[in-house]
Design a protein around this motif. Structure first.
Motif, mmCIF file in Angstrom:
data_model
loop_
_atom_site.group_PDB
_atom_site.id
_atom_site.type_symbol
_atom_site.label_atom_id
_atom_site.label_comp_id
_atom_site.label_asym_id
_atom_site.label_seq_id
_atom_site.Cartn_x
_atom_site.Cartn_y
_atom_site.Cartn_z
ATOM 1 N N ARG A 171 26.272 42.514 31.629
ATOM 2 C CA ARG A 171 27.256 41.400 32.120
ATOM 3 C C ARG A 171 28.599 42.031 31.710
ATOM 4 O O ARG A 171 29.568 42.023 32.392
ATOM 5 C CB ARG A 171 27.084 39.983 31.420
ATOM 6 C CG ARG A 171 25.595 39.354 32.303
ATOM 7 C CD ARG A 171 25.660 37.915 32.015
ATOM 8 N NE ARG A 171 25.851 37.580 30.582
ATOM 9 C CZ ARG A 171 24.590 37.311 29.868
ATOM 10 N NH1 ARG A 171 23.343 37.740 30.500
ATOM 11 N NH2 ARG A 171 24.694 37.249 28.653
ATOM 12 N N ALA A 231 29.798 44.830 34.105
ATOM 13 C CA ALA A 231 30.246 44.235 35.324
ATOM 14 C C ALA A 231 31.690 43.520 34.693
ATOM 15 O O ALA A 231 32.658 43.783 35.603
ATOM 16 C CB ALA A 231 29.262 43.217 35.808
ATOM 17 N N TYR A 232 31.935 42.756 33.913
ATOM 18 C CA TYR A 232 33.304 42.042 33.560
ATOM 19 C C TYR A 232 34.433 43.059 33.332
ATOM 20 O O TYR A 232 35.318 42.886 33.732
ATOM 21 C CB TYR A 232 33.016 41.214 32.204
ATOM 22 C CG TYR A 232 34.026 40.513 31.864
ATOM 23 C CD1 TYR A 232 34.269 39.250 32.355
ATOM 24 C CD2 TYR A 232 35.029 40.963 30.957
ATOM 25 C CE1 TYR A 232 35.638 38.462 32.054
ATOM 26 C CE2 TYR A 232 36.047 40.499 30.643
ATOM 27 C CZ TYR A 232 36.451 38.853 31.038
ATOM 28 O OH TYR A 232 37.492 38.250 30.764
ATOM 29 N N THR A 233 33.846 44.015 32.490
ATOM 30 C CA THR A 233 34.876 45.126 32.091
ATOM 31 C C THR A 233 35.326 45.789 33.461
ATOM 32 O O THR A 233 36.735 45.967 33.539
ATOM 33 C CB THR A 233 34.242 46.341 31.362
ATOM 34 O OG1 THR A 233 33.766 45.671 30.131
ATOM 35 C CG2 THR A 233 35.226 47.351 30.917
ATOM 36 N N CYS A 234 34.316 46.046 34.308
ATOM 37 C CA CYS A 234 34.836 46.958 35.713
ATOM 38 C C CYS A 234 35.700 45.993 36.374
ATOM 39 O O CYS A 234 36.440 46.452 37.172
ATOM 40 C CB CYS A 234 33.504 47.284 36.386
ATOM 41 S SG CYS A 234 32.830 48.632 35.739
ATOM 42 N N GLU A 235 35.339 44.474 36.446
ATOM 43 C CA GLU A 235 36.126 43.630 37.303
ATOM 44 C C GLU A 235 37.601 43.390 36.726
ATOM 45 O O GLU A 235 38.643 43.138 37.639
ATOM 46 C CB GLU A 235 35.434 42.303 37.349
ATOM 47 C CG GLU A 235 34.182 42.275 38.044
ATOM 48 C CD GLU A 235 34.374 42.084 39.607
ATOM 49 O OE1 GLU A 235 35.508 42.111 39.793
ATOM 50 O OE2 GLU A 235 33.556 42.470 40.394
ATOM 51 N N HIS A 236 37.826 43.636 35.212
ATOM 52 C CA HIS A 236 39.012 43.189 34.780
ATOM 53 C C HIS A 236 39.755 44.310 34.314
ATOM 54 O O HIS A 236 41.153 44.228 34.006
ATOM 55 C CB HIS A 236 38.885 42.136 33.919
ATOM 56 C CG HIS A 236 38.107 40.899 34.266
ATOM 57 N ND1 HIS A 236 36.903 40.617 34.380
ATOM 58 C CD2 HIS A 236 39.030 39.608 34.431
ATOM 59 C CE1 HIS A 236 36.774 39.273 34.846
ATOM 60 N NE2 HIS A 236 37.889 38.747 34.858
ATOM 61 N N LYS A 256 39.629 51.152 36.741
ATOM 62 C CA LYS A 256 38.289 50.999 36.300
ATOM 63 C C LYS A 256 37.814 52.148 35.479
ATOM 64 O O LYS A 256 38.165 53.356 35.589
ATOM 65 C CB LYS A 256 37.478 50.953 37.359
ATOM 66 C CG LYS A 256 37.711 49.515 38.186
ATOM 67 C CD LYS A 256 36.793 49.398 39.351
ATOM 68 C CE LYS A 256 36.675 47.910 40.080
ATOM 69 N NZ LYS A 256 37.905 47.553 40.466
ATOM 70 N N LYS A 301 28.349 50.036 42.891
ATOM 71 C CA LYS A 301 29.336 48.849 43.117
ATOM 72 C C LYS A 301 30.864 49.142 42.547
ATOM 73 O O LYS A 301 31.518 49.132 43.369
ATOM 74 C CB LYS A 301 28.901 47.632 42.575
ATOM 75 C CG LYS A 301 29.671 46.448 42.968
ATOM 76 C CD LYS A 301 29.265 45.076 42.465
ATOM 77 C CE LYS A 301 30.030 44.048 42.695
ATOM 78 N NZ LYS A 301 29.749 42.746 42.170
ATOM 79 N N TYR A 302 30.677 49.937 41.455
ATOM 80 C CA TYR A 302 31.957 49.814 40.677
ATOM 81 C C TYR A 302 32.393 51.300 40.790
ATOM 82 O O TYR A 302 33.548 51.581 40.098
ATOM 83 C CB TYR A 302 31.863 49.096 39.364
ATOM 84 C CG TYR A 302 31.943 47.770 39.293
ATOM 85 C CD1 TYR A 302 32.921 46.888 39.979
ATOM 86 C CD2 TYR A 302 30.590 47.289 38.893
ATOM 87 C CE1 TYR A 302 32.897 45.506 39.889
ATOM 88 C CE2 TYR A 302 30.624 45.847 38.732
ATOM 89 C CZ TYR A 302 31.651 44.885 39.487
ATOM 90 O OH TYR A 302 31.342 43.518 39.469
#
Length: 431
Positions: free
Chosen positions: A183, A186-191, A195, A226-227
């Motif tokens: 999680r 994913a959070y790091t990649c989103e914010h 990236k 995805k990222y």
């Protein structure tokens, strides 16, 4: 008009340097390190290593549970093959930096046999001078200023500083809970912008001995696609596991070769730490990048060692399994002994270490480094303080399983005596 500098053509028309008419004022000569070296902190284990050295010089019998340096020998068949290969004059020239073909084929065979993973020995496998060298050079191939890698925390030092030496940045994510770790990825990649470029994973984990199941890597691959980040899996403890647990290979996850590579080593299960035999397998472009860096840095490992490594991979699986049982027996001795002293710890399922929480009241009253120094100075037992693996390791000790069972029992007795005779620490014990 000055001519542009050409590294291949010396400028023989440069004017002569006029001799000095007076001697310069003598000044101390200053050596300036590159900024990448200045970014490195002081070596965390230096204090313990210095004290260990001094005590042994004084004749003290110190039981060293600090470094994970295998103390058992390789299989005799491997040693004999090294002797035979070293006696062949044809094996003493330079070797290809990517490893001889038959060694890479043997690695491919093991991956297929053990994990059901098919690899092209020519484009998807490269030999390294130990996995630590390969990992560091992979960072040089992939990272640069402004690039960021996500790493597990607490961290094995090269996972942090291999990135820093490549001029990259690091985001450390708590490794204790695999689901939470994913999680956080994913959070790091989103914010984060830009990236992260790389995710570094290490299971079985050093130092904490955390383990995962195969579906973890399925999710890693999904997130990577995805990222758009690359994956490096440090699989150093692939061959050391207990109680029927089988550490999964990252490359066994569908699509793993599309996004990343895996490093393995013969240092642990094969007891060949000083031989420096490691491998990188997986994504062919990442392998090519590593090969490019290695081509400029080294000529490959001694060919006789590579030939002996082929025999080890081909003929000594029973010895590797036996070595795991030896480590399991040592784990049981150390864990049961510390539990009798009231320590709270979980028996590891894999690896060469016990990750032990510092017991109370010591944990609340002194730093982990000071507690480790206490065990060394008063108990003649050396351990690695968890703070040497980053802030997340504070409050824990890493204790290696390289000593035999008798020595481990003695270590527990010495720890018990050390903590019982000195009494509970006072509130100013951290000084």
């Amino acid at each position: 008009m000055s001519q542009p500098f050409d590294a291949d053509t010396p400028n023989i028309d440069a004017p002569a340097i006029a001799p000095l008419t007076t001697d310069p004022v003598p000044e101390p000569f200053e050596v300036k390190f590159a900024s990448r070296v200045d970014r490195l902190p002081p070596y965390m284990f230096g204090r313990i290593n210095n004290s260990l050295y001094q005590k042994r010089r004084a004749g003290d019998d110190v039981i060293d549970l600090g470094m994970g340096n295998p103390s058992d020998p390789p299989d005799p068949t491997v040693i004999q093959k090294l002797h035979d290969a070293a006696s062949d004059p044809g094996n003493h020239g330079y070797s290809k930096s990517n490893g001889i073909a038959n060694l890479r084929k043997e690695v491919a065979s093991k991956y297929n046999r053990q994990y059901g993973v098919r690899l092209d020995p020519d484009s998807e496998i490269i030999a390294c001078l130990g996995s630590k060298e390969g990992f560091s050079h992979m960072c040089l191939a992939l990272m640069g200023p402004g690039d960021t890698a996500m790493i597990p925390s607490p961290y094995f030092p090269v996972h942090m500083y291999g990135v820093i030496l490549a001029s990259g940045n690091v985001v450390a994510l708590d490794v204790a809970d695999p689901d939470r770790f994913l999680r956080n990825v994913a959070y790091t990649c989103e914010h984060m912008a830009p990236k992260p470029k790389i995710l570094i994973v290490n299971y079985p984990h050093n130092p904490s001995s955390a383990v995962i199941e195969p579906d973890f890597f399925v999710e890693v691959v999904r997130l990577a696609k995805k990222y758009k980040f690359m994956v490096i899996h440090d699989f150093a403890y692939a061959d050391v596991a207990f109680d029927g647990y089988q550490p999964p290979s990252f490359l066994s996850a569908p699509g793993a070769k599309d996004v990343g590579v895996e490093f393995t080593t013969m240092s642990k299960g094969y007891n060949m730490a000083g031989w420096r035999v490691g491998f990188c397998a997986g994504n062919s472009e990442m392998i090519r990048g590593l090969g490019t860096i290695k081509g400029y840095y080294d000529y490959g490992m001694f060919q006789a060692i590579q030939i002996a490594a082929i025999v080890a991979l081909r003929e000594t699986e029973a010895s590797v399994e036996k070595q795991s049982m030896i480590y399991q027996g040592r784990r049981d001795v150390l864990v049961s002994g510390l539990r009798r002293l009231g320590w709270n710890l979980t028996p590891p399922k894999a690896g060469m270490f016990v990750w032990a929480e510092v017991p109370e009241p010591w944990k609340s009253k002194m730093s982990t480094m000071d507690f480790a120094m206490k065990l060394l100075e008063e108990g003649n037992v050396a351990v690695s303080p968890g703070s040497g693996f980053g802030n997340a390791g504070e409050g824990y000790l890493r204790m290696s399983l390289v000593e035999n069972e008798q020595r481990l029992r003695q270590a527990v007795r010495q720890i018990a005596k050390c903590l019982s005779t000195s009494g509970a620490p006072t509130s100013n014990a951290t000084t």
